[in-house]
Design a protein around this motif. Structure first.
Motif, PDB file in Angstrom:
ATOM      1  N   GLU A 265      32.363  43.915  56.571  1.00 32.64           N
ATOM      2  CA  GLU A 265      31.036  43.301  56.508  1.00 32.64           C
ATOM      3  C   GLU A 265      30.940  42.107  57.455  1.00 32.64           C
ATOM      4  O   GLU A 265      31.938  41.463  57.782  1.00 32.64           O
ATOM      5  N   PHE A 266      29.705  41.800  57.912  1.00 30.81           N
ATOM      6  CA  PHE A 266      29.486  40.583  58.687  1.00 30.81           C
ATOM      7  C   PHE A 266      29.609  39.369  57.763  1.00 30.81           C
ATOM      8  O   PHE A 266      29.161  39.412  56.609  1.00 30.81           O
ATOM      9  N   PRO A 267      30.209  38.264  58.221  1.00 31.83           N
ATOM     10  CA  PRO A 267      30.340  37.071  57.369  1.00 31.83           C
ATOM     11  C   PRO A 267      28.977  36.582  56.885  1.00 31.83           C
ATOM     12  O   PRO A 267      27.998  36.608  57.628  1.00 31.83           O
ATOM     13  N   ARG A 268      28.935  36.133  55.620  1.00 32.43           N
ATOM     14  CA  ARG A 268      27.676  35.698  55.011  1.00 32.43           C
ATOM     15  C   ARG A 268      27.977  34.882  53.763  1.00 32.43           C
ATOM     16  O   ARG A 268      29.097  34.932  53.234  1.00 32.43           O
ATOM     17  N   PRO A 269      27.012  34.087  53.268  1.00 36.60           N
ATOM     18  CA  PRO A 269      27.223  33.360  52.011  1.00 36.60           C
ATOM     19  C   PRO A 269      27.414  34.330  50.847  1.00 36.60           C
ATOM     20  O   PRO A 269      26.886  35.441  50.849  1.00 36.60           O
ATOM     21  N   THR A 270      28.181  33.889  49.855  1.00 37.05           N
ATOM     22  CA  THR A 270      28.420  34.714  48.677  1.00 37.05           C
ATOM     23  C   THR A 270      28.439  33.819  47.444  1.00 37.05           C
ATOM     24  O   THR A 270      28.134  32.632  47.531  1.00 37.05           O
ATOM     25  N   MET A 271      28.783  34.397  46.281  1.00 35.00           N
ATOM     26  CA  MET A 271      28.753  33.664  45.020  1.00 35.00           C
ATOM     27  C   MET A 271      30.080  33.855  44.279  1.00 35.00           C
ATOM     28  O   MET A 271      30.813  34.823  44.528  1.00 35.00           O
ATOM     29  N   PRO A 272      30.419  32.934  43.341  1.00 34.26           N
ATOM     30  CA  PRO A 272      31.735  32.998  42.686  1.00 34.26           C
ATOM     31  C   PRO A 272      31.942  34.207  41.785  1.00 34.26           C
ATOM     32  O   PRO A 272      33.088  34.548  41.501  1.00 34.26           O
ATOM     33  N   ASN A 273      30.877  34.855  41.326  1.00 37.12           N
ATOM     34  CA  ASN A 273      31.076  36.026  40.470  1.00 37.12           C
ATOM     35  C   ASN A 273      31.002  37.335  41.240  1.00 37.12           C
ATOM     36  O   ASN A 273      30.900  38.414  40.656  1.00 37.12           O
ATOM     37  N   VAL A 274      31.058  37.259  42.575  1.00 28.39           N
ATOM     38  CA  VAL A 274      31.135  38.454  43.414  1.00 28.39           C
ATOM     39  C   VAL A 274      32.596  38.683  43.792  1.00 28.39           C
ATOM     40  O   VAL A 274      33.236  37.815  44.402  1.00 28.39           O
ATOM     41  N   VAL A 275      33.130  39.837  43.412  1.00 31.29           N
ATOM     42  CA  VAL A 275      34.525  40.199  43.686  1.00 31.29           C
ATOM     43  C   VAL A 275      34.521  41.369  44.660  1.00 31.29           C
ATOM     44  O   VAL A 275      33.972  42.432  44.356  1.00 31.29           O
ATOM     45  N   TYR A 276      35.119  41.182  45.821  1.00 31.87           N
ATOM     46  CA  TYR A 276      35.062  42.209  46.865  1.00 31.87           C
ATOM     47  C   TYR A 276      36.201  43.208  46.687  1.00 31.87           C
ATOM     48  O   TYR A 276      37.379  42.842  46.727  1.00 31.87           O
ATOM     49  N   ILE A 277      35.820  44.477  46.465  1.00 33.70           N
ATOM     50  CA  ILE A 277      36.812  45.527  46.198  1.00 33.70           C
ATOM     51  C   ILE A 277      36.691  46.657  47.218  1.00 33.70           C
ATOM     52  O   ILE A 277      37.010  47.814  46.917  1.00 33.70           O
ATOM     53  N   GLY A 278      36.233  46.346  48.423  1.00 33.37           N
ATOM     54  CA  GLY A 278      36.109  47.370  49.457  1.00 33.37           C
ATOM     55  C   GLY A 278      37.418  48.098  49.675  1.00 33.37           C
ATOM     56  O   GLY A 278      38.466  47.476  49.820  1.00 33.37           O
ATOM     57  N   GLY A 279      37.362  49.422  49.696  1.00 33.03           N
ATOM     58  CA  GLY A 279      38.565  50.230  49.875  1.00 33.03           C
ATOM     59  C   GLY A 279      39.371  50.418  48.612  1.00 33.03           C
ATOM     60  O   GLY A 279      40.517  50.879  48.681  1.00 33.03           O
ATOM     61  N   PHE A 280      38.791  50.082  47.442  1.00 33.13           N
ATOM     62  CA  PHE A 280      39.561  50.195  46.197  1.00 33.13           C
ATOM     63  C   PHE A 280      39.975  51.638  45.914  1.00 33.13           C
ATOM     64  O   PHE A 280      40.936  51.878  45.189  1.00 33.13           O
ATOM     65  N   GLN A 281      39.273  52.600  46.501  1.00 32.68           N
ATOM     66  CA  GLN A 281      39.585  54.000  46.256  1.00 32.68           C
ATOM     67  C   GLN A 281      40.680  54.529  47.189  1.00 32.68           C
ATOM     68  O   GLN A 281      41.143  55.656  47.023  1.00 32.68           O
TER      69      GLN A 281
END
Length: 528
Positions: A265-281
């Protein structure tokens, strides 16, 4: 090696014992059908292995979610409309329109078809949800089950609304929400450098591109206000005290398991309850079936090319398939192509047509040189994980935007459907095969993606269990969503400060004026 393992065994045991755990909980799952279920099922398998009990809400005419499963207890909702037929018609029209060429008329036609399909799908699910709520025996059964949380894919809203009605913690398995990409409803999203899905833009925009980006954002607002919101107004007004809207309920979610990461993803603001799991599969490749391995090895030093268009598209239009087959036939590589349509008339001896392929295992095979794909999230993330450059033929939804992120990083190349012919396919494949930069870039992305302190799947399970242990995670949610827009942007503060400044200036000018007038009168009196 054996001695080292014996020395590490006590340390490993201590780490396992010290790791926080969660006794098996009850999870109510409200998934979205189709390719979204593929993602959800992978997470459910892991949760089941960790000892959790799963209940899955499905429709009676589900495409992919079976009624009988050892993985979960099903709750089947009766639905008369068959969205699969409607969706199939939409895909055919969409591909036909793309082949007509890029024009404003084509764009308007595709947008109209998309919004019509989305509106119909949301209305159907809203009606089904109301029927579910009014089934008192079913709802009493759900309450008696004492679920710990609701896990849902918010691309459709019923799971979010059901969690609110049952007053249960909410975990989202998400990238898409009813009105677009999830970040736009939860995190600051400046349109000056954050591209709106569908715009075909990157995070580096000219003035004209920023104008385009804002116009596309207007489409999202229209979709949310007139296509999504009205579908659920009846439920919110009747079953939620004080009413509700889908966006505000999404903002109340405890955890967002976001199927992306910043390697992609392109860098961007996020929030503390967002957990990035890209590629978890993604997992290491397993050995191929013997007959497939034999075919792969027969390619020799040239290697293989694999092609698939995902779970939703079985075949391209006949003339497109013939063009692609013709290009494949001229390549020295062997080709494995997932294709369920009519056999292309130009198919070469080097091409193997299959109805199903072990995509992950083929992508992880050292003989695989290029992945020809439509650009679905799963396929793109698996290509990154295994380090295989992508020749992308985007068809619909987020696929162009996914492939654009690969192309921007030099790890793939986009070939629009309108431009697909035997020559462009051959040239695209040769470019990816013979320019080392593509493989180097995708290998670099793979290295970055794998270099994490905790595997994405482990993160996903940890945060689901975290919500169970603490009965929610409200401390991770911001209060910003409750502010009116003028307070969020501090326009009221700016107006106040400007008013104070203007009053001070006015007072100073008035005093200065009085002083000047008094001075003039004094001088005049002296002269008299």
């Amino acid at each position: 090696m054996g001695v080292m393992s014996e020395k590490l065994a006590p340390l490993t045991l201590c780490l396992i014992l010290l790791t926080s755990h969660c006794d098996g909980g009850n999870i109510l799952v409200y998934p979205v059908d189709g390719s979204h279920w593929v993602n959800m099922k992978i997470l459910l398998v892991e949760l089941k292995e960790r000892g959790h009990n799963l209940t899955v809400i499905r429709s009676s005419n589900s495409w992919y979610i079976p009624e009988k499963s050892s993985l979960y207890t099903p709750v089947t909702l009766q639905m008369d409309d068959n969205m699969e037929d409607f969706f199939g018609v939409y895909l055919e029209e969409h591909m036909r329109a793309q082949r007509e060429g890029a024009s404003m008329l084509t764009f308007l036609k595709l947008t109209k078809h998309f919004l019509s399909m989305i509106g119909q799908a949301h209305q159907m699910w809203a009606d089904t949800l109301i029927e579910m709520i009014e089934n008192q025996s079913l709802m009493q059964s759900l309450r008696d089950s004492k679920y710990d949380l609701v896990l849902t894919d918010p691309a459709m809203a019923p799971g979010v609304l059901l969690a609110k009605y049952l007053n249960l913690p909410l975990v989202l398995n998400v990238r898409w929400i009813p009105s677009g990409e999830g970040h736009f409803v939860i995190a600051p999203s400046p349109l000056s450098y954050i591209p709106v899905p569908g715009s075909g833009l990157t995070d580096k925009m000219s003035f004209i591109q920023r104008v385009k980006n804002i116009l596309f954002y207007g489409i999202i607002l229209y979709q949310n206000r007139f296509m999504v919101g009205p579908s659920y107004e009846g439920f919110c007004s009747k079953y939620v005290d004080g009413g509700c809207d889908v966006n505000s309920l999404l903002q109340e979610a405890d955890i967002w398991l976001f199927r992306s990461d910043f390697v992609f993803e392109f860098p961007r603001p996020t929030m503390p309850n967002v957990v990035y799991i890209g590629g978890f599969q993604c997992k290491p490749a397993q050995p191929l079936p013997a007959d497939l391995e034999e075919f792969v090895q027969s390619a020799g030093e040239h290697g293989i090319i694999i092609m698939t268009l995902g779970t939703l598209v079985d075949a391209l239009p006949r003339e497109v398939a013939d063009e692609i087959a013709s290009a494949f036939a001229r390549m020295p590589q062997k080709i494995i192509w997932r294709h369920k349509g009519d056999r292309p008339s130009t198919l070469g001896n080097n091409t193997l047509l299959v109805e199903w392929m072990p995509q992950k295992d083929l992508l992880g095979h050292p003989q695989t040189k290029v992945f020809v794909a439509h650009g679905g999230t799963n396929g793109v993330q698996e290509a990154i994980y295994h380090g295989v450059p992508v020749l992308g033929i985007p068809l619909f939804f987020d696929q162009f935007d996914n492939l654009l992120r690969l192309q921007e990083r030099g790890a793939g190349k986009i070939l629009p459907l309108v431009d697909v012919n035997s020559h462009t396919i051959e040239q695209g494949l040769k470019e990816l095969l013979h320019q080392d930069s593509y493989r180097q870039k995708i290998k670099q992305m793979s290295s970055l993606h794998r270099d994490q302190p905790m595997a994405p799947m482990d993160q996903a399970v940890f945060w689901v269990e975290y919500v169970m242990r603490h009965k929610g995670a409200p401390h991770l949610r911001t209060e910003a969503y409750k502010l009116p827009w003028y307070s969020y942007y501090c326009l009221d503060v700016v107006a106040f400060l400007l008013t104070v400044a203007l009053l001070l200036i006015f007072t100073f000018v008035a005093l200065l004026w009085r002083l000047c007038c008094r001075t003039k009168r004094t001088k005049k009196n002296k002269q008299n």
